[in-house]
Motif scaffolding. Structure first.
Motif, mmCIF file in Angstrom:
data_model
loop_
_atom_site.group_PDB
_atom_site.id
_atom_site.type_symbol
_atom_site.label_atom_id
_atom_site.label_comp_id
_atom_site.label_asym_id
_atom_site.label_seq_id
_atom_site.Cartn_x
_atom_site.Cartn_y
_atom_site.Cartn_z
ATOM 1 N N LEU A 102 105.603 59.618 -59.079
ATOM 2 C CA LEU A 102 106.709 59.379 -58.163
ATOM 3 C C LEU A 102 107.562 60.642 -58.132
ATOM 4 O O LEU A 102 107.887 61.188 -59.193
ATOM 5 C CB LEU A 102 107.563 58.208 -58.641
ATOM 6 N N PRO A 103 107.948 61.107 -56.951
ATOM 7 C CA PRO A 103 108.788 62.312 -56.895
ATOM 8 C C PRO A 103 110.222 61.995 -57.295
ATOM 9 O O PRO A 103 110.600 60.846 -57.486
ATOM 10 C CB PRO A 103 108.702 62.708 -55.422
ATOM 11 N N ARG A 104 111.029 63.029 -57.406
ATOM 12 C CA ARG A 104 112.453 62.902 -57.684
ATOM 13 C C ARG A 104 113.248 63.023 -56.386
ATOM 14 O O ARG A 104 112.947 63.857 -55.523
ATOM 15 C CB ARG A 104 112.901 63.996 -58.654
ATOM 16 N N LEU A 105 114.297 62.209 -56.275
ATOM 17 C CA LEU A 105 115.219 62.299 -55.147
ATOM 18 C C LEU A 105 116.064 63.557 -55.293
ATOM 19 O O LEU A 105 116.662 63.786 -56.343
ATOM 20 C CB LEU A 105 116.115 61.063 -55.113
ATOM 21 N N ILE A 106 116.101 64.390 -54.235
ATOM 22 C CA ILE A 106 116.879 65.628 -54.294
ATOM 23 C C ILE A 106 117.953 65.706 -53.214
ATOM 24 O O ILE A 106 118.741 66.644 -53.180
ATOM 25 C CB ILE A 106 115.955 66.875 -54.172
ATOM 26 N N LYS A 107 117.973 64.705 -52.323
ATOM 27 C CA LYS A 107 118.952 64.719 -51.234
ATOM 28 C C LYS A 107 119.432 63.291 -50.998
ATOM 29 O O LYS A 107 118.643 62.372 -50.905
ATOM 30 C CB LYS A 107 118.313 65.293 -49.959
ATOM 31 N N ALA A 108 120.745 63.121 -50.907
ATOM 32 C CA ALA A 108 121.334 61.801 -50.693
ATOM 33 C C ALA A 108 121.609 61.581 -49.195
ATOM 34 O O ALA A 108 121.759 62.544 -48.444
ATOM 35 C CB ALA A 108 122.623 61.684 -51.490
ATOM 36 N N PRO A 109 121.674 60.303 -48.766
ATOM 37 C CA PRO A 109 121.494 59.103 -49.580
ATOM 38 C C PRO A 109 120.018 58.687 -49.624
ATOM 39 O O PRO A 109 119.212 59.168 -48.828
ATOM 40 C CB PRO A 109 122.314 58.064 -48.811
ATOM 41 N N PHE A 110 119.703 57.797 -50.540
ATOM 42 C CA PHE A 110 118.364 57.222 -50.555
ATOM 43 C C PHE A 110 118.181 56.361 -49.314
ATOM 44 O O PHE A 110 119.070 55.598 -48.934
ATOM 45 C CB PHE A 110 118.175 56.355 -51.801
ATOM 46 N N ARG A 111 117.023 56.484 -48.694
ATOM 47 C CA ARG A 111 116.709 55.642 -47.537
ATOM 48 C C ARG A 111 115.205 55.541 -47.360
ATOM 49 O O ARG A 111 114.450 56.369 -47.864
ATOM 50 C CB ARG A 111 117.337 56.215 -46.259
ATOM 51 N N GLU A 156 124.888 54.458 -59.499
ATOM 52 C CA GLU A 156 125.212 53.137 -58.951
ATOM 53 C C GLU A 156 125.189 53.155 -57.421
ATOM 54 O O GLU A 156 124.756 52.178 -56.792
ATOM 55 C CB GLU A 156 126.581 52.673 -59.460
ATOM 56 N N GLN A 157 125.634 54.251 -56.802
ATOM 57 C CA GLN A 157 125.518 54.363 -55.343
ATOM 58 C C GLN A 157 124.049 54.325 -54.925
ATOM 59 O O GLN A 157 123.694 53.683 -53.931
ATOM 60 C CB GLN A 157 126.166 55.672 -54.873
ATOM 61 N N PHE A 158 123.232 55.048 -55.674
ATOM 62 C CA PHE A 158 121.793 55.034 -55.397
ATOM 63 C C PHE A 158 121.238 53.620 -55.476
ATOM 64 O O PHE A 158 120.495 53.182 -54.584
ATOM 65 C CB PHE A 158 121.057 55.945 -56.372
ATOM 66 N N LEU A 159 121.584 52.879 -56.524
ATOM 67 C CA LEU A 159 121.055 51.518 -56.675
ATOM 68 C C LEU A 159 121.526 50.616 -55.538
ATOM 69 O O LEU A 159 120.752 49.793 -55.031
ATOM 70 C CB LEU A 159 121.471 50.936 -58.025
ATOM 71 N N ASP A 160 122.765 50.773 -55.106
ATOM 72 C CA ASP A 160 123.256 49.985 -53.975
ATOM 73 C C ASP A 160 122.441 50.278 -52.716
ATOM 74 O O ASP A 160 122.077 49.363 -51.967
ATOM 75 C CB ASP A 160 124.728 50.284 -53.716
ATOM 76 N N ASP A 161 122.163 51.574 -52.467
ATOM 77 C CA ASP A 161 121.361 51.944 -51.298
ATOM 78 C C ASP A 161 119.930 51.424 -51.427
ATOM 79 O O ASP A 161 119.343 50.945 -50.445
ATOM 80 C CB ASP A 161 121.348 53.467 -51.135
ATOM 81 N N LEU A 162 119.375 51.531 -52.624
ATOM 82 C CA LEU A 162 118.018 51.048 -52.868
ATOM 83 C C LEU A 162 117.916 49.546 -52.617
ATOM 84 O O LEU A 162 116.977 49.067 -51.958
ATOM 85 C CB LEU A 162 117.611 51.373 -54.302
ATOM 86 N N ILE A 163 118.868 48.796 -53.128
ATOM 87 C CA ILE A 163 118.864 47.336 -52.958
ATOM 88 C C ILE A 163 118.982 46.973 -51.479
ATOM 89 O O ILE A 163 118.284 46.077 -50.979
ATOM 90 C CB ILE A 163 119.993 46.713 -53.793
ATOM 91 N N ALA A 164 119.853 47.668 -50.764
ATOM 92 C CA ALA A 164 120.023 47.393 -49.332
ATOM 93 C C ALA A 164 118.739 47.675 -48.555
ATOM 94 O O ALA A 164 118.342 46.896 -47.680
ATOM 95 C CB ALA A 164 121.174 48.230 -48.780
ATOM 96 N N GLU A 165 118.074 48.783 -48.868
ATOM 97 C CA GLU A 165 116.837 49.131 -48.166
ATOM 98 C C GLU A 165 115.704 48.164 -48.521
ATOM 99 O O GLU A 165 114.912 47.779 -47.652
ATOM 100 C CB GLU A 165 116.429 50.568 -48.505
ATOM 101 N N SER A 166 115.624 47.768 -49.788
ATOM 102 C CA SER A 166 114.588 46.817 -50.193
ATOM 103 C C SER A 166 114.798 45.467 -49.514
ATOM 104 O O SER A 166 113.835 44.832 -49.043
ATOM 105 C CB SER A 166 114.603 46.655 -51.712
ATOM 106 N N GLU A 167 116.050 45.018 -49.464
ATOM 107 C CA GLU A 167 116.332 43.766 -48.762
ATOM 108 C C GLU A 167 115.916 43.853 -47.296
ATOM 109 O O GLU A 167 115.288 42.930 -46.754
ATOM 110 C CB GLU A 167 117.826 43.434 -48.838
ATOM 111 N N ARG A 168 116.253 44.960 -46.661
ATOM 112 C CA ARG A 168 115.897 45.133 -45.257
ATOM 113 C C ARG A 168 114.387 45.115 -45.069
ATOM 114 O O ARG A 168 113.879 44.503 -44.129
ATOM 115 C CB ARG A 168 116.477 46.453 -44.734
ATOM 116 N N ASP A 169 113.661 45.754 -45.979
ATOM 117 C CA ASP A 169 112.203 45.792 -45.900
ATOM 118 C C ASP A 169 111.630 44.376 -45.941
ATOM 119 O O ASP A 169 110.789 44.004 -45.112
ATOM 120 C CB ASP A 169 111.661 46.615 -47.066
#
Length: 362
Positions: A102-111, A156-169
């Motif tokens: 798995l790569p590393r995130l280098i640019k925000a936000p996660f999407r 924590e911002q990352f996790l919030d974005d991750l949760i939102a995107e996973s829910e949308r998926d």
């Protein structure tokens, strides 16, 4: 006597046709454009769904023909701009020595760049059969940003974005008419290699439940989770981890369906006894009755015997059957042929029907 129905479903992936694998290689090398590659994708989806339907499968998938992998499909097209591979990348290490990173995130936000409902929308153009869709767990993708390294972007911002995107998926898959949505949780067993105390596994379950709790109880009955020791190129990444260390925590997930690898386990009785102990009355347990890594095709009689074995521990009205794992979770995995994969699927379906008939007898 009331009719007993034992549902049977695939996990997801089917080996890609050889001409598609060649086309993908040619696209990466610049010999064909994306429009030409897309023609191969459309053809692969069509023939995969048609061949799966020909086995008698009551539920179909697109075989993940256009996914680069079950793990990275949402972010694959963002590589280089948003992600890069570093020496400390999260790595699934397999028994034969090969790795999946798995790569590393280098640019925000996660999407996400791709949502799984697009696979359903394409499949609906081909079939009227119920369509199952697999998605990746948020816990797996959480490993791309295990700590805050981007200025102004907290974990924590990352996790919030991750949760939102996973829910949308997941939600868009349900809205597109998915028969069910399966979360691939292959990192569950692997987590105990990283942290034998089980705390990482519990953290993963808690994170996944932050997404699952955004869905009502009825929607949760259309959601499921798949776990296995991680099959790829005819080997596993965490088979040596005792399954009984995973299962009790797994049943804390807020889903209605559990797709559990079983055939490859050396002792079915101890696993089934553990499942019986921890499953809830509203759970459906799809036991693996096919081993995708074994090149020998199971007979319907063997499958039937495995279903009857499971029925000694799991109430029949909560029992289903599946394969231990997908047949080709990464696009370049050609360790199993399409011909063998479909023969194994047919054996699962016929064997499940045979077991159902026996269980219906007075």
């Amino acid at each position: 006597m009331e009719k007993i129905i034992i549902p049977t479903e695939p996990i997801g992936s089917i080996p890609r046709p050889n001409d598609l694998i060649t086309a993908q290689r040619n696209y990466r090398d610049g010999r064909i454009n994306f429009d030409r590659l897309n023609d191969y994708y459309k053809r692969a989806i069509q023939i995969t769904i048609e061949e799966m339907a020909a086995t008698g499968s009551p539920v179909v998938t697109d075989g993940e023909q256009t996914k680069p992998s079950f793990l990275t499909y949402p972010i694959f097209t963002l590589f280089n701009e948003y992600y890069k591979f570093t020496p400390d990348c999260f790595s699934l290490k397999f028994a034969d020595g090969h790795q999946r990173l798995l790569p590393r995130l280098i640019k925000a936000p996660f999407r996400y760049a791709v949502y799984a409902h697009t696979y359903i929308d394409a499949a609906k153009q081909i079939t009227q059969l119920p369509i199952k869709q697999a998605v990746i767990t948020p816990s797996a993708l959480s490993m791309i940003y295990p700590r805050a390294t981007i200025r102004g972007y907290s974990h924590e911002q990352f996790l919030d974005d991750l949760i939102a995107e996973s829910e949308r998926d997941i939600r868009q898959c349900l809205e597109s008419g998915a028969h069910c949505v399966q979360l691939d949780f292959t990192e569950a067993r692997f987590s105990l290699k990283i942290d034998p105390t089980g705390q990482l596994l519990r953290d993963f379950v808690q994170l996944n439940n932050r997404v699952l709790d955004r869905f009502g109880f009825q929607d949760q009955h259309r959601l499921g989770v798949h776990v296995c020791p991680g099959g790829d190129q005819d080997c596993y990444h965490s088979f040596e981890i005792d399954y009984l260390q995973v299962l009790p925590t797994l049943f804390d997930l807020h889903v209605g369906n559990f797709y559990l690898q079983l055939t490859s386990e050396p002792n079915h009785d101890r696993v089934l006894a553990c499942i019986r102990k921890y499953m809830k009355p509203w759970h459906r347990i799809f036991v693996g009755v096919i081993n995708p890594i074994d090149p020998i095709v199971e007979t319907p009689e063997q499958v039937c015997a495995r279903v009857l074995e499971a029925a000694k521990y799991i109430p029949v009205d909560q029992l289903g059957t599946t394969d231990d794992c997908g047949f080709s979770p990464f696009e370049d995995d050609q360790s199993t042929s399409r011909e063998i994969a479909f023969k194994k699927i047919r054996a699962r379906i016929e064997g499940t029907r045979m077991a159902q008939e026996q269980l219906m007898m007075p």
